[in-house]
Design a protein around this motif. Structure first.
Motif, mmCIF file in Angstrom:
data_model
loop_
_atom_site.group_PDB
_atom_site.id
_atom_site.type_symbol
_atom_site.label_atom_id
_atom_site.label_comp_id
_atom_site.label_asym_id
_atom_site.label_seq_id
_atom_site.Cartn_x
_atom_site.Cartn_y
_atom_site.Cartn_z
ATOM 1 N N ASN A 100 -14.310 46.649 -41.933
ATOM 2 C CA ASN A 100 -15.573 46.129 -42.413
ATOM 3 C C ASN A 100 -16.048 46.953 -43.598
ATOM 4 O O ASN A 100 -15.541 48.015 -43.886
ATOM 5 C CB ASN A 100 -16.601 46.066 -41.290
ATOM 6 N N GLY A 101 -17.003 46.435 -44.309
ATOM 7 C CA GLY A 101 -17.466 47.066 -45.540
ATOM 8 C C GLY A 101 -16.854 46.373 -46.739
ATOM 9 O O GLY A 101 -15.744 45.854 -46.678
ATOM 10 N N LEU A 102 -17.574 46.341 -47.838
ATOM 11 C CA LEU A 102 -17.091 45.662 -49.039
ATOM 12 C C LEU A 102 -16.398 46.665 -49.954
ATOM 13 O O LEU A 102 -16.937 47.112 -50.957
ATOM 14 C CB LEU A 102 -18.255 44.970 -49.755
ATOM 15 N N THR A 103 -15.178 47.033 -49.578
ATOM 16 C CA THR A 103 -14.373 47.939 -50.391
ATOM 17 C C THR A 103 -13.933 47.208 -51.658
ATOM 18 O O THR A 103 -14.085 45.989 -51.770
ATOM 19 C CB THR A 103 -13.128 48.397 -49.614
ATOM 20 N N SER A 104 -13.357 47.934 -52.589
ATOM 21 C CA SER A 104 -12.880 47.313 -53.828
ATOM 22 C C SER A 104 -11.838 46.236 -53.538
ATOM 23 O O SER A 104 -11.864 45.159 -54.140
ATOM 24 C CB SER A 104 -12.282 48.371 -54.753
ATOM 25 N N LEU A 105 -10.934 46.510 -52.611
ATOM 26 C CA LEU A 105 -9.895 45.544 -52.263
ATOM 27 C C LEU A 105 -10.518 44.286 -51.649
ATOM 28 O O LEU A 105 -10.186 43.159 -52.032
ATOM 29 C CB LEU A 105 -8.887 46.160 -51.292
ATOM 30 N N LYS A 106 -11.434 44.473 -50.714
ATOM 31 C CA LYS A 106 -12.082 43.321 -50.089
ATOM 32 C C LYS A 106 -12.927 42.553 -51.093
ATOM 33 O O LYS A 106 -13.034 41.333 -51.025
ATOM 34 C CB LYS A 106 -12.935 43.759 -48.902
ATOM 35 N N ARG A 107 -13.526 43.252 -52.052
ATOM 36 C CA ARG A 107 -14.309 42.584 -53.088
ATOM 37 C C ARG A 107 -13.408 41.696 -53.924
ATOM 38 O O ARG A 107 -13.759 40.567 -54.249
ATOM 39 C CB ARG A 107 -15.017 43.619 -53.965
ATOM 40 N N ASP A 108 -12.218 42.182 -54.263
ATOM 41 C CA ASP A 108 -11.267 41.375 -55.036
ATOM 42 C C ASP A 108 -10.810 40.150 -54.244
ATOM 43 O O ASP A 108 -10.678 39.057 -54.794
ATOM 44 C CB ASP A 108 -10.061 42.215 -55.459
ATOM 45 N N GLU A 109 -10.575 40.322 -52.931
ATOM 46 C CA GLU A 109 -10.190 39.193 -52.074
ATOM 47 C C GLU A 109 -11.329 38.177 -52.001
ATOM 48 O O GLU A 109 -11.097 36.967 -52.045
ATOM 49 C CB GLU A 109 -9.842 39.680 -50.671
ATOM 50 N N LEU A 110 -12.557 38.662 -51.890
ATOM 51 C CA LEU A 110 -13.726 37.782 -51.846
ATOM 52 C C LEU A 110 -13.856 37.017 -53.155
ATOM 53 O O LEU A 110 -14.076 35.803 -53.159
ATOM 54 C CB LEU A 110 -14.995 38.587 -51.566
ATOM 55 N N ALA A 111 -13.706 37.704 -54.284
ATOM 56 C CA ALA A 111 -13.807 37.052 -55.594
ATOM 57 C C ALA A 111 -12.749 35.964 -55.738
ATOM 58 O O ALA A 111 -13.034 34.870 -56.255
ATOM 59 C CB ALA A 111 -13.676 38.088 -56.709
ATOM 60 N N GLU A 112 -11.551 36.212 -55.252
ATOM 61 C CA GLU A 112 -10.479 35.213 -55.309
ATOM 62 C C GLU A 112 -10.829 33.999 -54.435
ATOM 63 O O GLU A 112 -10.674 32.851 -54.847
ATOM 64 C CB GLU A 112 -9.159 35.822 -54.846
ATOM 65 N N TYR A 113 -11.332 34.269 -53.234
ATOM 66 C CA TYR A 113 -11.735 33.187 -52.336
ATOM 67 C C TYR A 113 -12.838 32.332 -52.968
ATOM 68 O O TYR A 113 -12.789 31.101 -52.930
ATOM 69 C CB TYR A 113 -12.216 33.746 -50.992
ATOM 70 N N LEU A 114 -13.841 32.985 -53.560
ATOM 71 C CA LEU A 114 -14.937 32.263 -54.192
ATOM 72 C C LEU A 114 -14.448 31.421 -55.358
ATOM 73 O O LEU A 114 -14.885 30.279 -55.546
ATOM 74 C CB LEU A 114 -16.031 33.227 -54.649
ATOM 75 N N SER A 115 -13.525 31.960 -56.122
ATOM 76 C CA SER A 115 -12.973 31.235 -57.260
ATOM 77 C C SER A 115 -12.206 29.995 -56.807
ATOM 78 O O SER A 115 -12.304 28.928 -57.410
ATOM 79 C CB SER A 115 -12.055 32.160 -58.056
ATOM 80 N N GLU A 116 -11.454 30.125 -55.726
ATOM 81 C CA GLU A 116 -10.627 29.014 -55.229
ATOM 82 C C GLU A 116 -11.435 27.956 -54.486
ATOM 83 O O GLU A 116 -11.126 26.779 -54.547
ATOM 84 C CB GLU A 116 -9.527 29.543 -54.314
ATOM 85 N N ASN A 117 -12.477 28.369 -53.751
ATOM 86 C CA ASN A 117 -13.193 27.455 -52.862
ATOM 87 C C ASN A 117 -14.582 27.066 -53.346
ATOM 88 O O ASN A 117 -15.139 26.084 -52.878
ATOM 89 C CB ASN A 117 -13.276 28.052 -51.458
ATOM 90 N N SER A 118 -15.176 27.851 -54.202
ATOM 91 C CA SER A 118 -16.465 27.572 -54.835
ATOM 92 C C SER A 118 -17.589 27.205 -53.863
ATOM 93 O O SER A 118 -18.277 26.199 -54.049
ATOM 94 C CB SER A 118 -16.281 26.461 -55.868
ATOM 95 N N PRO A 119 -17.815 28.019 -52.809
ATOM 96 C CA PRO A 119 -18.944 27.724 -51.924
ATOM 97 C C PRO A 119 -20.266 27.921 -52.672
ATOM 98 O O PRO A 119 -20.350 28.723 -53.597
ATOM 99 C CB PRO A 119 -18.789 28.742 -50.795
ATOM 100 N N SER A 120 -21.292 27.198 -52.253
ATOM 101 C CA SER A 120 -22.591 27.290 -52.918
ATOM 102 C C SER A 120 -23.301 28.591 -52.589
ATOM 103 O O SER A 120 -23.870 29.236 -53.463
ATOM 104 C CB SER A 120 -23.476 26.119 -52.513
ATOM 105 N N ILE A 121 -23.303 28.972 -51.301
ATOM 106 C CA ILE A 121 -23.974 30.182 -50.842
ATOM 107 C C ILE A 121 -23.085 30.862 -49.810
ATOM 108 O O ILE A 121 -22.507 30.202 -48.942
ATOM 109 C CB ILE A 121 -25.346 29.858 -50.222
ATOM 110 N N VAL A 122 -22.991 32.190 -49.904
ATOM 111 C CA VAL A 122 -22.191 32.970 -48.968
ATOM 112 C C VAL A 122 -23.057 34.096 -48.415
ATOM 113 O O VAL A 122 -23.746 34.782 -49.170
ATOM 114 C CB VAL A 122 -20.944 33.578 -49.661
ATOM 115 N N SER A 123 -23.029 34.259 -47.101
ATOM 116 C CA SER A 123 -23.746 35.357 -46.447
ATOM 117 C C SER A 123 -22.749 36.456 -46.094
ATOM 118 O O SER A 123 -21.703 36.186 -45.510
ATOM 119 C CB SER A 123 -24.426 34.828 -45.177
#
Length: 105
Positions: free
Chosen positions: A1-24
């Motif tokens: 858990n925690g938003l490490t640099s690696l997890k941030r990059d994975e999150l950015a990739e997911y957002l780019s591919e899926n384009s959700p409106s809001i993420v918690s």
């Protein structure tokens, strides 16, 4: 858990591919010094409340094209909220979205 640099990059990739409106996001493990850079993701704005780098913290990532208003929540809890005005069948409705983290202690 925690938003490490690696997890941030994975999150950015997911957002780019899926384009959700809001993420918690919860259990960020960020302090205010590094939250801005870690939560800076292309195409999104962030509303966040951090505790420290050892635990807790919440954020909402909102697509840049969404107009919202941050709700001021004055509690000791880790809670953030936004208020949106959405159209349903040509009728404007106010929607409130919250993210809350309740630490185990």
């Amino acid at each position: 858990n925690g938003l490490t640099s690696l997890k941030r990059d994975e999150l950015a990739e997911y957002l780019s591919e899926n384009s959700p409106s809001i993420v918690s996001l919860n259990e960020l493990k960020l302090d205010n010094l590094n939250a801005k850079s870690r939560l800076s993701i292309a195409g999104y704005k962030a509303v966040h409340k951090c505790r420290n780098k050892f635990g807790g913290g919440v954020a909402l990532l909102i697509k840049e094209n969404i107009v919202y208003e941050e709700i001021n929540i004055n509690t000791g809890d880790e809670v953030i909220g936004i208020q949106l005005s959405l159209q349903f069948n040509n009728v404007a409705k106010t929607v409130k979205i919250f993210s809350h983290y309740n630490p185990p202690n």
